[in-house]
Scaffold this motif. Structure first.
Motif, mmCIF file in Angstrom:
data_model
loop_
_atom_site.group_PDB
_atom_site.id
_atom_site.type_symbol
_atom_site.label_atom_id
_atom_site.label_comp_id
_atom_site.label_asym_id
_atom_site.label_seq_id
_atom_site.Cartn_x
_atom_site.Cartn_y
_atom_site.Cartn_z
ATOM 1 N N SER A 1 -2.946 -4.501 5.782
ATOM 2 C CA SER A 1 -3.154 -4.133 4.385
ATOM 3 C C SER A 1 -2.124 -4.750 3.461
ATOM 4 O O SER A 1 -2.280 -4.697 2.238
ATOM 5 C CB SER A 1 -3.105 -2.605 4.247
ATOM 6 O OG SER A 1 -1.861 -2.115 4.727
ATOM 7 N N SER A 2 -1.072 -5.344 4.003
ATOM 8 C CA SER A 2 -0.029 -5.934 3.175
ATOM 9 C C SER A 2 0.827 -6.828 4.054
ATOM 10 O O SER A 2 0.695 -6.863 5.267
ATOM 11 C CB SER A 2 0.837 -4.838 2.533
ATOM 12 O OG SER A 2 1.520 -4.098 3.534
ATOM 13 N N ARG B 1 3.797 -7.904 8.293
ATOM 14 C CA ARG B 1 2.545 -7.147 8.257
ATOM 15 C C ARG B 1 2.650 -5.920 9.155
ATOM 16 O O ARG B 1 3.142 -6.007 10.277
ATOM 17 C CB ARG B 1 1.393 -8.040 8.701
ATOM 18 C CG ARG B 1 1.096 -9.183 7.738
ATOM 19 C CD ARG B 1 0.127 -10.182 8.321
ATOM 20 N NE ARG B 1 0.691 -10.861 9.492
ATOM 21 C CZ ARG B 1 0.042 -11.763 10.204
ATOM 22 N NH1 ARG B 1 -1.201 -12.091 9.872
ATOM 23 N NH2 ARG B 1 0.620 -12.343 11.243
ATOM 24 N N ALA C 1 -1.373 -10.930 3.189
ATOM 25 C CA ALA C 1 -2.311 -9.858 2.855
ATOM 26 C C ALA C 1 -1.862 -9.257 1.529
ATOM 27 O O ALA C 1 -0.739 -8.761 1.414
ATOM 28 C CB ALA C 1 -2.339 -8.801 3.953
ATOM 29 N N PRO D 1 -2.662 -6.489 -1.312
ATOM 30 C CA PRO D 1 -3.451 -5.320 -1.702
ATOM 31 C C PRO D 1 -3.714 -5.326 -3.203
ATOM 32 O O PRO D 1 -2.784 -5.289 -4.012
ATOM 33 C CB PRO D 1 -2.560 -4.148 -1.287
ATOM 34 C CG PRO D 1 -1.174 -4.691 -1.340
ATOM 35 C CD PRO D 1 -1.261 -6.153 -1.005
ATOM 36 N N THR E 1 -8.141 -5.372 0.074
ATOM 37 C CA THR E 1 -7.081 -6.329 0.376
ATOM 38 C C THR E 1 -7.671 -7.732 0.412
ATOM 39 O O THR E 1 -8.752 -7.947 0.962
ATOM 40 C CB THR E 1 -6.431 -6.014 1.740
ATOM 41 O OG1 THR E 1 -5.906 -4.690 1.714
ATOM 42 C CG2 THR E 1 -5.295 -6.991 2.037
ATOM 43 N N PRO F 1 0.808 -1.204 0.000
ATOM 44 C CA PRO F 1 0.000 0.000 0.000
ATOM 45 C C PRO F 1 0.840 1.251 0.000
ATOM 46 O O PRO F 1 0.513 2.230 -0.647
ATOM 47 C CB PRO F 1 -0.826 -0.127 1.282
ATOM 48 C CG PRO F 1 -0.863 -1.567 1.552
ATOM 49 C CD PRO F 1 0.468 -2.089 1.087
#
Length: 750
Positions: free
Chosen positions: A568-569, A561, A600, A602, A608, A3
Motif C-alpha cells: 500500500s506504500s 514496502r 507504491a 497511496p 494505490t 497509509p
C-alpha cells in the motif's frame, strides 16, 4: 508509510478533545448512581455511540461506564471525556480497517528477517515446550498506538475511578479462564486488552497475564456495574443476527462469531435481567467486520435508542429528583480544554541497553515542546523499524522534575528453531496451458554462533527439485557474511496439443558467499563470489547448453514496502552487477548490470498506484555488437509486476527496458465476504528485451501488455490472484498466481 499516516490523520486532529476534569464530572449528590454497560460486537459496537448520544440529549448523567470488547473501547473514550459527537467525528475520520491491520509489525526483526519472511511466509516455531505456531494472527500495534494517541491526556491517570467517569473494562485470562475486571493502569491498555479477539489477535500481555476479549467470559457485564454501586443500569447489547444456514457462515470470523454467540447467550440473559433499561439495537444488514460503515451503524444505534425514549425519560425524571440533569453535554466543545502535554523527561522501560539507546535517540527530540501526535506516531513507527522491538507503547508518567514521556518496549524474540514453508504457483490458461508449482519447505536455526546468526536448510519439491543450505553470520551491528550451497533441478511444462512440452530445463549445483552491510531495516549492500555448473535446455532450439560459471558481483537493495504482495506504500529497488570470469575456473565470460525499481503511492485510503521500472544490459553497447548473454542468463520481459501472461523464456535478451503502471483498489465489501484483504487489480506494461544490436533506441520496438483481475492477500507475503491478460500481439490468457514470489529473487547470487 503513507497509509498509516492517513490512518492517524483523523486521530491526530482529535488528540486533544475537550475533556472534563474528574472534579467537574462528579455529581454533587451521591444518589442515584447511573451506569452504562456496553457489550462487545466488533464494528457493531459503533452503535453504542448513537445510544450514548440519545442518553446525553435527555440529560441523564453517567457516573460509571463498563464495557467489554468494542464496548470497552467506546466506553473508555467516553470515560476519558469524549462526547458522543467527538466519537462520531473520530469514527468518521479514522480508517478503522487500517487500524486493525498489522503492517506496522511486519517483520520487526530487521531487514534480514524481513527477507526471510518474504521467502517463507509460513512459520511454525519450536521451543522447549514443543511446537509454537504463534498466539494469534496479528499483534495489533496499529490499534494499540491509536488508542494511546486518543487517550494521551489521561495516560498518567492510573486509577480508573479518577477518570472523568469511573470506568471498568472486562477481559479474560486465556491461561486460567478467569474474568479480569481492569480498574487501574493505562486506559489504552485496558481498552486494548478487552478488545483482543481470540485467534485474530495475539493475547495482550498485561501485568504478566495473557488477556483476550472480555466477551468470552462476560459479554454484557451488568454485574460489574452493580458491584460498583450503580443504582440505575442502562445496558446496550449489540449483536449480529445468528446465521440460520451453513451458507451464511462464509468466513472464519463468521464461524467464530457464531460460536461465540452460542456460548455467551447461555449467560447473557441473567446479565440482561440486571439492567433497568435493556437496549438491543436492530443491526440487521451490518456485519461484525463492517468498520467502513461506522457512521451508518452509529445512526442505526441512535434510531434504535429513540425507541426507548419512554424508559429513558423515566430514568431522567428519577435522577432529576436528586440532582440536576446535564442537558447539552453531548455537544463537541462542551468540556473544558486541557493543555497540550509538554513532557520534560523520557522514561524508557523494558529495553536492553542497545534498545534503550535507540529509543532515546528517537523520542528525545519530542521533549520540552508541546507533544505533537503526528510526530509521536512517526516516532513509534521509527522505533519498530529499528528491528529491536516486538512492541512499543507510549504514554505520560510522572518523572524527575515533572511530566515524562513513557516508552514501554518489548524486545524481539523470534523462535530459535522454526519450520518454514514457501509456496509459488503460476499457471496460464490459453491455447498452450502452462503451470509451475514449487513447494519450498525448510528449517531455520537462529543464534547458533551469536545473536542474529541463521542457519537455513530447505528443499524444493514438485516442478523444482533440489536442496539448499545457507548460513548468515552478523559481524557486529552492521556487517555480515552469508554463505550458501544448493542443487536445483528446474523445469517448466506447458501443453502443446495433447503433449506436455518442457519449456525450460536447468539443473546443477552452485555455491558461494556474500559479505556486506545492513542499511538499517530498509536494505543492505552486499558483494560476493559464486560458482555453478549447469545443464540447460533452450526451449527455442533442440540444443542443450552445459556451462560452468564463476561470478563476482555486488548488489544494493532498499525496500520500505510493508508487504511483499499488494503493498500500500513505500519504495523498493535493487541494483546488481555481476561478471563471469573464466580466470576463476568458469567457461562463461559476460557482464550483467540490472536495475529493478517499484513505488507504491497511496492516493486514497483504499486506492494505490504502483509504478515499476526494470532495465538491464550486458554492456555490449557498440552498434552491431551481439549480446553475449545465453538463454540461461538473459533478461526476461516477464517479471512479477510486468507483462503477466508471457512466459519467462518467451521474450528474452541481453538488454532490457520496461515500465509498468499498477492500479490497486481494496474492496472492503468483498473483504466482509471472504474475511481477508481483497483487491481489484489493473496493469499496463510497455517495453522489450533485445539482443542485437546494442543500445540503439531507433531499433527498439515497444511491446505492450495489460491485465485486469482480482487478488486476495492471505498473509502480508502470500497472495492469490487471477488476471485476464492481454499479451502483444493479440493473445488473451487467464493467469493464476499463488504464493510468495520473493522465492524467485532468492535463487542464488545476482
Amino acid at each position: 508509510m503513507m497509509p498509516r499516516r492517513l490512518f492517524f490523520l483523523g486521530a491526530a486532529a482529535l488528540l486533544i478533545p475537550r475533556l472534563a476534569s474528574a472534579q467537574d464530572m462528579q455529581p454533587d449528590h451521591p444518589r442515584p448512581v447511573v451506569a452504562v454497560v456496553l457489550s462487545g460486537g466488533a464494528a457493531l459496537g459503533f452503535a453504542h455511540v448513537g445510544v450514548l448520544k440519545v442518553i446525553e440529549e435527555l440529560g441523564i448523567p453517567v457516573d460509571i461506564v463498563v464495557g467489554a470488547s468494542m464496548g470497552a473501547i467506546v466506553g473508555g473514550l467516553y470515560a476519558a471525556g469524549y462526547s458522543p459527537a467527538d466519537m462520531e467525528r473520530i469514527a468518521g475520520r479514522v480508517d478503522w480497517r487500517a487500524g486493525f491491520d498489522d503492517t506496522m509489525a511486519d517483520s520487526p526483526y530487521g531487514f534480514r528477517e524481513k527477507e526471510v519472511s518474504r521467502r517463507f511466509p509460513f512459520t511454525v516455531g519450536f521451543d522447549t515446550g514443543g511446537i509454537w505456531a504463534g498466539k494469534g494472527l496479528l499483534a495489533g500495534p496499529s490499534i494499540t498506538t491509536l488508542l494511546e494517541v486518543l487517550t494521551l491526556n489521561v495516560s498518567s491517570i492510573q486509577d480508573f475511578d479518577l477518570l472523568p467517569r469511573r470506568y471498568r473494562a472486562v477481559a479474560a485470562d486465556v491461561a486460567t479462564g478467569e474474568k479480569v475486571v481492569l480498574a487501574s493502569g493505562r486506559l489504552a491498555d485496558a481498552m486494548r486488552a478487552s478488545a483482543t479477539i481470540p485467534f485474530l489477535f495475539k493475547p495482550f500481555m498485561l501485568d504478566g497475564r495473557p488477556l483476550v476479549d472480555g466477551g468470552v467470559v462476560d459479554r454484557l457485564p451488568t454485574d460489574v456495574a452493580r458491584e460498583l454501586g450503580a443504582d440505575i443500569v442502562i445496558a446496550v447489547d449489540v449483536r449480529e443476527n445468528m446465521a440460520r444456514s451453513a451458507g451464511e457462515l462464509r468466513t472464519m470470523v463468521d464461524v467464530l462469531g457464531q460460536v461465540s454467540t452460542l456460548l455467551v447467550n447461555q449467560d447473557v440473559e441473567a446479565r440482561r435481567a440486571l439492567a433497568d433499561v435493556m437496549i438491543t439495537p436492530d443491526l440487521s444488514g451490518f456485519r461484525r467486520l463492517d468498520f467502513g460503515s461506522a457512521i451508518r451503524i452509529i445512526r442505526r444505534g441512535e434510531e434504535e435508542a429513540r425507541k426507548y425514549s419512554v424508559q429513558l425519560l423515566s430514568i431522567a425524571e428519577r435522577v432529576s429528583e436528586a440532582r440536576p440533569l446535564v442537558r447539552g453535554a453531548g455537544e463537541p466543545g462542551s468540556y473544558d480544554s486541557r493543555p497540550v502535554p509538554v513532557p520534560g523527561s523520557l522514561l524508557v522501560r523494558g529495553a536492553a541497553a542497545d534498545g534503550e539507546q535507540a529509543a532515546r535517540r528517537i523520542f528525545t527530540p519530542l521533549l520540552k515542546t508541546p507533544l505533537d501526535p503526528d510526530r509521536l506516531q512517526a516516532a513509534v513507527e521509527e522505533a519498530y523499524q529499528t528491528g529491536r522491538f516486538e512492541d512499543v507503547r507510549v504514554g505520560l508518567a510522572q518523572g524527575d522534575g515533572g511530566q515524562a514521556l513513557a516508552v514501554d518496549t518489548v524486545p524481539v524474540a523470534p523462535p530459535k528453531v522454526a519450520a518454514l514453508l514457501g509456496v509459488m504457483y503460476r499457471g496460464n490458461l490459453s491455447d498452450e496451458p502452462y503451470n509451475s508449482l514449487v513447494l519450498r519447505p525448510g528449517v531455520i536455526v537462529r543464534d547458533l554462533s551469536g545473536k542474529g546468526s541463521q542457519l537455513i536448510m530447505d528443499a524444493r519439491l514438485v516442478d523444482s527439485l533440489g536442496a539448499g543450505l545457507e548460513y548468515f553470520q552478523p559481524l557486529g551491528r552492521l556487517l555480515f557474511v552469508d554463505g550458501f550451497a544448493d542443487y536445483v533441478y528446474d523445469r517448466d511444462l506447458f501443453l502443446q496439443g495433447d503433449a506436455a512440452k518442457v519449456g525450460r530445463l536447468e539443473r546443477g549445483p552452485s555455491a558461494g558467499f556474500w559479505a556486506g552491510s545492513l542499511l538499517g531495516r530498509a536494505g543492505e549492500l552486499r558483494a560476493g563470489l559464486s560458482w555453478s555448473a549447469r545443464h540447460f535446455l533452450d526451449p527455442s532450439t533442440p540444443v542443450t547448453l552445459d556451462s560452468t560459471e564463476a561470478l563476482v558481483g555486488a548488489q544494493l537493495t532498499l525496500d520500505t514496502r510493508p508487504a511483499a504482495v499488494f503493498p500500500s506504500s513505500g519504495i523498493g529497488f535493487t541494483v546488481a552487477y555481476a561478471q563471469a570470469l573464466p580466470a576463476l575456473g568458469g567457461t562463461e565470460a559476460y557482464k550483467k548490470l540490472s536495475l529493478d525499481a517499484a513505488a507504491a503511492i497511496p492516493l486514497l485510503p483504499a486506492f494505490t498506484v504502483g509504478i515499476t521500472f526494470s532495465g538491464g544490459t550486458d554492456l555490449t553497447l557498440s552498434p552491431g555488437a551481439p549480446g553475449v548473454l545465453g538463454p540461461e542468463d538473459a533478461f526476461s520481459l516477464r517479471t512479477e509486476s510486468q507483462f503477466r501472461g508471457f512466459q519467462e523464456w518467451e521474450v528474452t535478451g541481453s538488454h532490457k527496458l520496461a515500465a509498468g503502471l499498477d492500479l490497486q483498489l481494496r474492496l472492503p465489501w468483498l473483504n466482509q465476504v471472504i474475511g481477508t484483504d481483497a483487491y481489484a487489480l489493473a496493469n499496463v506494461s510497455v517495453g522489450n528485451c533485445w539482443t542485437d544490436p546494442g543500445l540503439i533506441l531507433s531499433a527498439f520496438s515497444v511491446r505492450t501488455g495489460a491485465s485486469l483481475g482480482l487478488g486476495v492477500r492471505i498473509r502480508r507475503n502470500f497472495e492469490i490472484a487471477t488476471r485476464v491478460c492481454w499479451v502483444d500481439p493479440g493473445r488473451v490468457q487467464l493467469a493464476v498466481d499463488i504464493g510468495s514470489f520473493a522465492l524467485e529473487e532468492a535463487e542464488g547470487p545476482l
